[in-house]
Structures are given as structure tokens and as C-alpha cells.
Design a protein around this motif. Sequence first.
Motif, short mmCIF file in Angstrom:
data_model
loop_
_atom_site.label_atom_id
_atom_site.label_comp_id
_atom_site.label_asym_id
_atom_site.label_seq_id
_atom_site.Cartn_x
_atom_site.Cartn_y
_atom_site.Cartn_z
N ARG A 12 0.85 -1.19 0.00
CA ARG A 12 0.00 0.00 0.00
C ARG A 12 0.88 1.24 0.00
O ARG A 12 1.87 1.31 0.72
N ALA A 13 0.52 2.20 -0.81
CA ALA A 13 1.30 3.44 -0.90
C ALA A 13 0.37 4.62 -0.71
O ALA A 13 -0.19 5.16 -1.66
N HIS A 29 8.69 1.24 -1.45
CA HIS A 29 8.31 0.08 -2.26
C HIS A 29 9.17 -0.01 -3.52
O HIS A 29 9.49 -1.11 -3.99
N ILE A 30 9.53 1.15 -4.09
CA ILE A 30 10.41 1.14 -5.26
C ILE A 30 11.76 0.53 -4.89
O ILE A 30 12.31 -0.33 -5.61
N PHE A 31 12.30 0.95 -3.75
CA PHE A 31 13.59 0.43 -3.30
C PHE A 31 13.49 -1.07 -3.01
O PHE A 31 14.38 -1.85 -3.38
#
Length: 431
Positions: free
Chosen positions: A330-331, A340-342
Amino acid sequence: MLPMSVSAYYAAAQEHLTAARAAVARHTAASGGWQVSDIVDGEGHQYVDLVMEGGGVLGIALVGYVYVLEQLGVRFLQLGGTSAGSINALLMAAAGPVQETKTDWLLERLSAQNLQDFVDGDDDARDFVQVLVDNGRLLRYLWKGAQVLDNIQQDFGLNSGDVFHAWLRRLLDERGIRTVRDLNRLRTLTAADGLRRRDGSIYAPVHPIRVALVAADVTTESKAVFPEMAGLYYHAPEEVHPADFVRASMAIPGFFHPHQVRDLPRAGAAGGALWEASTGYCGPVPEAVYFIDGGILSNFPIDLFHQHYKVPACPTFGVKLGLPRNTPNRAEKFTQLLGHIFATARHGHDYDFIARNPDFRHLVSYADTSRFNWLDFSLDDAAKQALFAEGARAAAAFVDTFDWAGYQEVRRQLIKAFQVTDAVQPSTAIT
């Protein structure tokens, strides 16, 4: 007698060790013995390879996993990992001969060290790290982030990593490991070590048992595995202190300064050919190389010891710091999206490998570290002991389900499938 601090870790994991022993008893009652490997010694130890995931302070859970397996008579041959996994791999390798347990020494040194000392930047850097740990609001990120822009611009990171590097060197020096040559000497088996296969043949590889520490060479965009690739970066690779490899592997982007190596070996065309064969890089040998945390390429390098066309004499166990992917991320904040990208960059390659090689699902344990922050170097003793217990829990759950004979059969069937696939590959010739 063990120090009180070490005993507290073991007490935290006691219920999981008890559960693991009960699982072994069930397996023994069902099949007449508990087997996890075909490499054994005269003391009844069974030997496996081990790969450990990176994850900052969550790496304490890795020690809990190792503890339970050691108590069940499992010992470790090839050792690999990234970042926190590389720290544990190297310390286990340096702690003593493969027949000996390693957990007592690891915990004695770990419990005596204030992890917050590793956050060795200035006051602004420490404040910003605390904002990261607290998952603060975007405005606070921007405010504190503005105060550390000079750190990032000048040094490419908040913390030098020097305190950690010096600590690790001291621990290795304490065990007589000051060079790769020292490490190789300790990791070389002979017939006198008493390891054998279950068929009775002696197990004594010609080469030292591998230690494989993954770092990211961002100068040539290469995955570096140390110490085996040290010859690309150092004039005298056997004289390098192994702590340098871990310092390269754990250089979390932005958190620690990159690890830099200058004055690389230059051997003309031969040097370029070696680089291309080892990494695929075909340009000139760089003047200097920056290393960043290997997790940006492969945070859980479970493929380090994999051989497609061979049923292994011992399995490669793997420990992940987190649960399997069973819920979507969840963002709700931009900072969460960045996280989450990392995470996707860290894990994507390794998830893909396991998806294409599902037999590895039989080998991987998951320590539930979700309630801990991987950058929280200010963890108190209770939290560190809880992490250790989560690793022990993962080991107990794994012991309950792992089937060595079943895994070997899976590998045999896969080899047959590979052979059939190779035999029926269509010709690429133009007709």
C-alpha cells in the motif's frame, strides 16, 4: 559460563528450539532418522550450504536461525549473503573450523556492541536517520533532508561506515583472519577433518570452501562476488582484509558512504578480457570503483551455489528477512512509494530466480521481521532478542517441513526435464 547477555538471547529462543527438537523426533520416529544432507562427520553433524538475505539490523534474526540448526547438529559449508547476510556469512566463516558452532562467539560480540555507534555521521545525519526510522511526515522529511544535503553532495552518504568497518576488522583479527589468505587457510578441508559422504567416501574439496559476499560495483554496473572476484579490483587479492568486502556489500545507498577502491590492476588487453569474461564489462579498466550495497542487485542471492545439472550432496538453505509476498503493498504516502520502489529493486531479481527455479521453495525459510525497522540501529536489548527469536522460529518451522529425500527426487526430475529440453531444442540453422 556464557555471559548473561548471551543467555538472554538463548532464553528468548528456547520455545522454538524445543519445537525444532520435537520436529526432529517426529521425523526420526517416522523414517528411522533425520537427514538434511549427505555430507556428515564422525560426530553425527550434517553439513549444508547457507545463503542469507540482507536487511540492516534485521540480520540479528539470521543468528537465531543458525543457532537452532547448530543445536540440532547442522554445520555450514559454503556461506553467502548480501549486506547483513554478508556480515553473518563472513563472521561465521572466520569464527572457526566448520565442525564448530559459531553462535556463542557471534552473540558475545554482538551483544557487547552498541549498534547505534554504526550511525557515525554528524548530528544532522543522525536526526535524519531517526526521521527515516519514525516514518515521519513528508514535511519533516523535507526539513531534515535539507539539513543533510551537504552530506549527500560531498560524501554520497550520511554515515562514513568507518566505525562498522573498524569493528568488523577487530573481530576478524581476533580470530587470526587478517587477509584472504588467512581465510582460505581456515576454509581448506583435508581428510583429517573427518567429513565424508554417506557412501563412506571422503569429502575434502581441492579448493577452500567458498565464502561469497555480494556487492554492487556501480562504476561498471557489475555484480561483484568477493573474495573470488577480488583480482579485478586489487593488485594482491590474497592480501586484502576480508572486512573490506563486507564494507562494500553493506554500503546502503545514501545511508553509508560508498566503499571506494582506487588504483585497480591494469594488465592491458588481458585485463580487459578478464573484466569482460567476469562481468560482461568491456570498457577500459576504471581509475577507481564505487561499491554500493549488493542489495540493489541481489539482496537474497540464493543462486550463488546453484548447479542446474547436478543433484547436490548437500542442500543450499536460505533465510529471508520477511514473510513471503502474500499481500499487495500500500502506498498512501510518497515516502511509502519510494520504499516500495527500493524494495522492488532489492528483491526483484531474486524473486524471479525462485519463480524460475521452484525447487528452491523447498529450501527457503522466512523470519517474520515485519514489526522491526531495518534501519533502526537504536534497537534495545529486548528488541534484539525478539529478532533473534524470530530467526529461531523460522528455523523450527523449516525443520518441521523439510524433506531431504523428497528434495533430492525433485532435483532428479528437474535434471531429466533439462536433459529432454536440451535434446529437443529446435535448430537455429536457416533452411
